[in-house]
Motif scaffolding. Structure first.
Motif, PDB file in Angstrom:
ATOM      1  N   MET A   1       0.784  -1.298  -0.078  1.00 53.75           N
ATOM      2  CA  MET A   1       0.058  -0.106  -0.148  1.00 53.75           C
ATOM      3  C   MET A   1       0.829   1.255   0.092  1.00 53.75           C
ATOM      4  SD  MET A   1      -3.560   0.215   2.587  1.00 53.75           S
ATOM      5  CE  MET A   1      -3.498  -1.056   2.786  1.00 53.75           C
ATOM      6  N   LEU A   2       2.086   1.218   0.868  1.00 54.95           N
ATOM      7  CA  LEU A   2       2.904   2.387   0.933  1.00 54.95           C
ATOM      8  C   LEU A   2       3.677   2.684  -0.516  1.00 54.95           C
ATOM      9  CD1 LEU A   2       3.841   2.474   4.717  1.00 54.95           C
ATOM     10  CD2 LEU A   2       2.130   3.791   3.451  1.00 54.95           C
ATOM     11  N   ALA A   3       3.879   1.366  -0.834  1.00 57.27           N
ATOM     12  CA  ALA A   3       4.909   1.321  -1.969  1.00 57.27           C
ATOM     13  C   ALA A   3       4.100   1.882  -3.388  1.00 57.27           C
ATOM     14  CB  ALA A   3       5.604  -0.059  -2.417  1.00 57.27           C
ATOM     15  N   ARG A   4       2.906   1.854  -3.396  1.00 58.17           N
ATOM     16  CA  ARG A   4       2.233   2.328  -4.454  1.00 58.17           C
ATOM     17  C   ARG A   4       2.374   3.975  -4.318  1.00 58.17           C
ATOM     18  NH1 ARG A   4      -2.990  -1.383  -3.801  1.00 58.17           N
ATOM     19  NH2 ARG A   4      -1.961  -3.175  -5.049  1.00 58.17           N
ATOM     20  N   GLY A   5       2.486   4.547  -3.364  1.00 56.28           N
ATOM     21  CA  GLY A   5       2.889   5.913  -3.199  1.00 56.28           C
ATOM     22  C   GLY A   5       1.670   6.995  -3.394  1.00 56.28           C
ATOM     23  N   GLU A   6       0.271   6.251  -2.967  1.00 58.96           N
ATOM     24  CA  GLU A   6      -0.871   6.898  -3.168  1.00 58.96           C
ATOM     25  C   GLU A   6      -1.156   7.770  -1.935  1.00 58.96           C
ATOM     26  OE1 GLU A   6      -3.770   3.505  -3.838  1.00 58.96           O
ATOM     27  OE2 GLU A   6      -2.846   3.271  -5.933  1.00 58.96           O
ATOM     28  N   PHE A   7      -0.455   7.114  -0.911  1.00 61.84           N
ATOM     29  CA  PHE A   7      -0.860   8.213   0.296  1.00 61.84           C
ATOM     30  C   PHE A   7       0.404   8.983   0.549  1.00 61.84           C
ATOM     31  CE2 PHE A   7      -3.368   4.344   0.616  1.00 61.84           C
ATOM     32  CZ  PHE A   7      -4.580   4.657   0.491  1.00 61.84           C
ATOM     33  N   GLU A   8      -0.066  10.294   1.187  1.00 60.60           N
ATOM     34  CA  GLU A   8       1.279  10.946   1.753  1.00 60.60           C
ATOM     35  C   GLU A   8       1.733  10.373   2.786  1.00 60.60           C
ATOM     36  OE1 GLU A   8       2.997  14.174   1.444  1.00 60.60           O
ATOM     37  OE2 GLU A   8       2.706  14.063  -0.628  1.00 60.60           O
ATOM     38  N   LEU A   9       2.323   9.105   2.723  1.00 58.33           N
ATOM     39  CA  LEU A   9       2.660   8.516   3.962  1.00 58.33           C
ATOM     40  C   LEU A   9       3.884   7.719   3.856  1.00 58.33           C
ATOM     41  CD1 LEU A   9       1.560   7.870   6.935  1.00 58.33           C
ATOM     42  CD2 LEU A   9       0.360   6.111   6.099  1.00 58.33           C
ATOM     43  N   ASP A  10       4.798   7.541   4.745  1.00 53.06           N
ATOM     44  CA  ASP A  10       5.969   6.858   4.246  1.00 53.06           C
ATOM     45  C   ASP A  10       6.433   6.197   5.510  1.00 53.06           C
ATOM     46  OD1 ASP A  10       8.641   6.545   3.454  1.00 53.06           O
ATOM     47  OD2 ASP A  10       9.219   8.370   4.290  1.00 53.06           O
ATOM     48  N   ALA A  11       6.828   4.946   5.715  1.00 56.12           N
ATOM     49  CA  ALA A  11       7.216   4.304   6.740  1.00 56.12           C
ATOM     50  C   ALA A  11       8.172   2.946   6.397  1.00 56.12           C
ATOM     51  CB  ALA A  11       6.085   3.733   7.563  1.00 56.12           C
ATOM     52  N   GLU A  12       8.961   2.420   7.487  1.00 50.63           N
ATOM     53  CA  GLU A  12       9.988   1.557   7.299  1.00 50.63           C
ATOM     54  C   GLU A  12       9.284   0.309   7.266  1.00 50.63           C
ATOM     55  OE1 GLU A  12      13.809   1.711   6.949  1.00 50.63           O
ATOM     56  OE2 GLU A  12      13.643   3.730   5.994  1.00 50.63           O
ATOM     57  N   ILE A  13       8.543  -0.260   6.252  1.00 55.09           N
ATOM     58  CA  ILE A  13       8.079  -1.534   6.429  1.00 55.09           C
ATOM     59  C   ILE A  13       8.243  -2.555   5.130  1.00 55.09           C
ATOM     60  CG2 ILE A  13       5.740  -2.680   6.570  1.00 55.09           C
ATOM     61  CD1 ILE A  13       4.744  -0.203   7.554  1.00 55.09           C
ATOM     62  N   ARG A  14       8.758  -3.608   5.328  1.00 59.01           N
ATOM     63  CA  ARG A  14       9.042  -4.649   4.260  1.00 59.01           C
ATOM     64  C   ARG A  14       8.180  -5.704   4.148  1.00 59.01           C
ATOM     65  NH1 ARG A  14      14.458  -4.038   2.572  1.00 59.01           N
ATOM     66  NH2 ARG A  14      14.548  -6.440   2.537  1.00 59.01           N
ATOM     67  N   SER A  15       7.908  -6.279   3.047  1.00 55.68           N
ATOM     68  CA  SER A  15       6.987  -7.394   2.930  1.00 55.68           C
ATOM     69  C   SER A  15       7.840  -8.431   3.513  1.00 55.68           C
ATOM     70  CB  SER A  15       7.035  -7.764   1.418  1.00 55.68           C
ATOM     71  OG  SER A  15       6.350  -9.127   1.253  1.00 55.68           O
ATOM     72  N   ASP A  16       6.912  -9.404   3.959  1.00 56.69           N
ATOM     73  CA  ASP A  16       7.376 -10.600   4.731  1.00 56.69           C
ATOM     74  C   ASP A  16       7.456 -11.898   3.986  1.00 56.69           C
ATOM     75  OD1 ASP A  16       4.831 -10.741   4.310  1.00 56.69           O
ATOM     76  OD2 ASP A  16       4.357 -11.818   6.429  1.00 56.69           O
ATOM     77  N   THR A  17       7.615 -11.783   2.462  1.00 57.61           N
ATOM     78  CA  THR A  17       7.638 -13.035   1.811  1.00 57.61           C
ATOM     79  C   THR A  17       8.560 -13.940   2.001  1.00 57.61           C
ATOM     80  OG1 THR A  17       7.461 -13.681  -0.556  1.00 57.61           O
ATOM     81  CG2 THR A  17       8.646 -11.757  -0.191  1.00 57.61           C
ATOM     82  N   ARG A  18       8.135 -15.115   2.303  1.00 58.90           N
ATOM     83  CA  ARG A  18       9.369 -16.174   2.546  1.00 58.90           C
ATOM     84  C   ARG A  18       8.629 -17.476   2.602  1.00 58.90           C
ATOM     85  NH1 ARG A  18       8.803 -14.368   7.749  1.00 58.90           N
ATOM     86  NH2 ARG A  18      10.742 -13.118   7.547  1.00 58.90           N
ATOM     87  N   SER A  19       9.443 -18.695   2.072  1.00 63.15           N
ATOM     88  CA  SER A  19       8.736 -19.937   2.324  1.00 63.15           C
ATOM     89  C   SER A  19       8.540 -20.241   3.678  1.00 63.15           C
ATOM     90  CB  SER A  19       9.703 -20.888   1.682  1.00 63.15           C
ATOM     91  OG  SER A  19       9.507 -22.414   2.108  1.00 63.15           O
ATOM     92  N   LEU A  20       7.205 -21.092   3.819  1.00 61.05           N
ATOM     93  CA  LEU A  20       6.725 -21.608   5.136  1.00 61.05           C
ATOM     94  C   LEU A  20       7.123 -22.936   5.332  1.00 61.05           C
ATOM     95  CD1 LEU A  20       3.374 -19.503   5.412  1.00 61.05           C
ATOM     96  CD2 LEU A  20       5.289 -19.209   6.883  1.00 61.05           C
ATOM     97  N   TRP A  21       7.788 -23.668   4.523  1.00 62.68           N
ATOM     98  CA  TRP A  21       7.951 -24.963   4.689  1.00 62.68           C
ATOM     99  C   TRP A  21       8.763 -25.243   5.642  1.00 62.68           C
ATOM    100  CZ3 TRP A  21       5.912 -29.362   4.230  1.00 62.68           C
ATOM    101  CH2 TRP A  21       6.832 -30.555   4.481  1.00 62.68           C
TER     102      TRP A  21
END
Lengths: 52, 371, 364
Positions: C208-228
């Protein structure tokens, strides 16, 4: 939110929430503010100061 | 987060809940209206009503600005959004509000360029980066958001942004309260007054509620402890036979409001003779439009809008539900013609509205009451 | 206290009508597909249960798991497929390529199947920069290597400019069902504990933040990883006590709990204070008016475990890199069936309902 820096020429301030999320905020209704002041922000506008 | 956490302390919450339990007269049923949608949301989010005795009932008021926008206005917005040259911008929670033929979300699915913004400033930014398109901002909300729209319009003017305009559907808080209080069948004992609106208008405009109608009102903040404390203050007024405006949210709300915000609003807006509220009908001098001096930024003048009035279905009884005269399930269309998937009135449109809440959690709410 | 709590005849009748309407299989009645049909909430459910399941009449599909069961000559396999559309293609913490691998790997993993191989289809938009394509191919290769799966089949299509946001990716995956456990969406029992493998809401908020639609900015990274690895650890320590697992992707943890509460006809009680949320995510969601419980994750699972083994299972989860902040967030109850209740951090209780559409930022 807490004021981090003020752009007086444009009437805007960069504000940060307690946890670091930042946004640009219109400060015409609460001027003068200085970095460190806390403000109540609604829809991108600081409505009232909450003191430092 | 420290500032906020102080007002979310569960230990203090239990203390307040115990004090409230001690303050109620057994056998008396209390109905308090929380005016503001923000309060309704906090009450839901933190389960505040779960901490109240069964004979203290909270009635959700007309203060959800998206839910009160009538079908005709939504239709007008959709008509604007469908114009090929237009980028239509609005707050996220407006997207799902139904018009007579679907919502903005549906119009978006059909190809209209509709974008969600977090503030009017975002809409102005979109206008500046799309100079070949017309950007319309669907302005909604009470005196809390109106200053934001006003400042953005002033900024658009000052920066010479020509492709930006505003479809103004701002409303004011006092007239609907007066309309509710005027009805002879009202069953409310007191009000939790709106917090953020009051940062702008102050607490003074609510003085008519105790003075003319004999009901206590306490302006409250949005943290769960704020709300519980406001309820305790109302109960104290009732017990002591007092009836006045009190300000629980004094750490934020000055009694006189924010004069600069009021000034900006007065410059940019003027009162409409009347404005229609979903479920409540026409209320005079309750809506704002752009003032003469800002007419060139008025989307309703810049473009042709149908402006057709779509009547609320006759059977919808939101007004009665809001006044506390009937329960949601007593409404003729509840659960049949009016459901959360296909809502008719304001109480069903908002997921926290009285009817939607009852539809979703009715049985659960009942069980709690019996416990 | 107060008014007597007697349900009148009429009120009872209306509650009855609502219950019947809710109990019915969702119907697909919309005239057009809109964004909420893709959001994982009620609208998605109406499309799956009202259109797909009846049309295909397959038992494995009707079980509504993350992967379908297939038996081939006595070998228990799991099959799943997923497509990935994300804007922007790259975001803090990952990119569409990693999602395409991990998303499908995770659907297999939470179905209790060791991921074996993937197929990959790419739909590319005319004009896509080669450097972007190369970056995503690298990301896919890297993610596949880390997850221990091979990509064994593929397809590519190119569509005209404007018909895709740069690229779309589809992966199908096949996995070997692990004999250490047999899980099912209707196997959850009252008393079971609910485990969550870590902090929630990062992926959806980062996007949501990476789309830059909002005047909002925070240090948040996606948690994508394998759950196996997390699933493997759970199977090893508490296999027979594992009732069911889900990865909490779109619709978030709230949607997973609601789906499973319905599937198993049980109630769930979640302790909000126990749910781990990164402060930056909590702050951004508070500003946007979104509840992180409904926000998408791409590397978090929810597991239901018999009470006697929940501590061991939790310890096993926490030993897996990336799951250090796993928590027991609640338990399964009997009443009211099909509902998820939250004990808020403030001490009140409320219902955590299914999402109707996309979570939309709110202003009021």
């Amino acid at each position: 939110m807490q004021v981090e820096s003020v752009d007086e020429a444009r009437g805007l301030a960069l504000c940060a929430a307690e946890d670091g999320a930042r946004s640009t905020v219109e400060i015409a209704l609460v001027e003068p503010v200085v970095p460190g002041d806390r403000v109540l922000v609604h829809a991108g506008v600081a409505l009232t100061g909450l003191g430092a | 987060m420290r500032y906020v956490d102080e007002f979310r302390d569960p230990e203090l919450g239990r203390v307040l809940a115990t004090e409230i339990l001690a303050a109620v007269e057994p056998g008396r049923h209390y109905k308090f209206m929380e005016v503001c949608g923000g309060h309704t949301h906090s009450i839901y989010k933190y389960g505040v009503d779960d901490l109240l005795p069964a004979n203290v009932e909270l009635v959700h008021g007309p203060g959800c600005p998206v839910c009160v926008i009538p079908m005709g206005r939504v239709d007008d917005g959709i008509a604007l959004a469908r114009r090929p040259e237009v980028i239509f911008t609005c707050f996220g929670d407006m997207m799902r509000v139904p018009g007579s033929e679907g919502s903005l979300l549906d119009a978006k699915a059909e190809g209209a360029d509709i974008r969600m913004v977090y503030s009017p400033l975002d809409a102005l930014r979109i206008a500046k980066s799309n100079p070949d398109r017309e950007v319309v901002f669907f302005a909604i909300g009470f005196e809390t958001t109106a200053p934001s729209t006003a400042l953005t319009l002033k900024r658009a003017r000052a920066e010479g942004v020509k492709n930006f305009s505003c479809m103004c559907s701002h409303v004011t808080i006092v007239p609907p309260l007066r309309a509710l209080l005027d009805s002879p069948d009202l069953r409310l004992d007191g009000f939790v007054g709106p917090g953020h609106v009051s940062t702008v208008v102050g607490a003074r405009p609510f003085e008519f509620i105790p003075a003319d109608y004999g009901k206590p009102i306490v302006v409250a903040g949005f943290e769960p402890l704020d709300i519980l404390q406001a309820i305790r203050m109302i109960l104290a007024q009732l017990a002591e036979g007092r009836c006045e405006v009190e300000n629980q949210y004094a750490r934020v709300v000055p009694y006189e409001g924010n004069p600069r915000a009021l000034e900006v609003m007065a410059e940019v807006f003027e009162l409409r003779p009347h404005f229609e509220w979903r479920g409540l009908g026409f209320i005079s001098q309750s809506g704002l439009k752009l003032a003469e001096a800002y007419a060139d930024l008025d989307a309703e003048l810049r473009f042709e809008v149908p402006g057709v009035r779509v009547a609320d279905p006759k059977a919808c009884q939101c007004g009665e539900v809001l006044k506390g005269v009937i329960k949601p399930w007593e409404c003729k269309v509840f659960g049949t013609a009016c459901t959360p998937e296909r809502p008719i009135g304001t109480c069903m449109v908002s997921s926290e509205g009285a009817c939607a809440a009852y539809y979703n959690f009715g049985r659960f709410a009942r069980e709690r009451e019996v416990v | 206290m107060g008014e007597p709590s007697v349900i009148s005849e009429r009120e009872g009748k209306i509650l009855g009508i609502i219950e019947t309407a809710r109990g019915k299989r969702a119907k697909f009645r919309d005239e057009r597909v809109n964004m909420s049909h893709g959001a994982g909430g009620k609208a998605t459910q109406s499309m799956i249960e009202g259109l797909f399941v009846p049309a295909f009449g397959s038992e494995a599909l009707a079980a509504m798991g993350d992967a379908g069961a297939v038996e081939a000559d006595g070998t228990q396999l799991a099959l799943t497929t997923d497509s990935f559309v994300v804007k922007p293609l790259r975001f803090p913490g990952g990119s569409i390529g990693e999602l395409a691998v991990n998303g499908t790997v995770n659907d297999l993993a939470v179905a209790g199947a060791r991921p074996l191989a993937l197929s990959l289809s790419l739909i590319l938009e005319e004009g896509l920069a080669a450097v972007d394509l190369r970056a995503e191919v690298d990301a896919i290769a890297r993610a596949a290597e880390m997850a221990g799966v091979r990509i064994v089949a593929g397809d590519t299509k190119v569509v005209e400019r404007g018909s895709a946001d740069g690229m779309y990716a589809c992966t199908s995956g096949i996995g070997l069902r692990d004999p250490r456990s047999s899980m099912a969406t209707d196997a959850i029992r009252p008393g079971d504990r609910i485990l969550l493998s870590g902090t929630i809401g990062e992926h959806g908020t980062a996007i949501m933040l990476a789309r830059g639609e909002f005047e909002l900015d925070a240090e948040i990274r996606s948690d994508t990883r394998s759950l196996w690895p997390a699933v493997d650890a759970l199977l090893e320590e508490a296999g027979p006590s594992l009732r069911c697992m889900r990865d909490a992707t779109r619709g978030g943890v709230a949607s997973v709990l609601n789906e499973l509460a319905r599937a198993s006809s049980v109630a769930m009680l979640v302790r909000e204070a126990a749910v781990p949320v990164d402060p930056a995510v909590a702050g951004a969601s508070e500003i946007l008016g979104i509840d992180p419980m409904y926000v998408a994750n791409e590397g978090k699972l929810v597991a239901f475990v018999a009470p006697e083994d929940s501590e061991r299972a939790l310890a096993a989860l926490r030993s897996v890199p990336g799951c250090e902040r796993a928590e027991e967030i609640g338990e399964v109850r009997t009443e009211p069936p099909g509902m998820v209740l939250v004990e808020t951090s403030f001490g009140g209780k409320r219902v955590m309902d299914q999402l109707v559409g996309d979570p939309l930022p709110r202003i009021c």
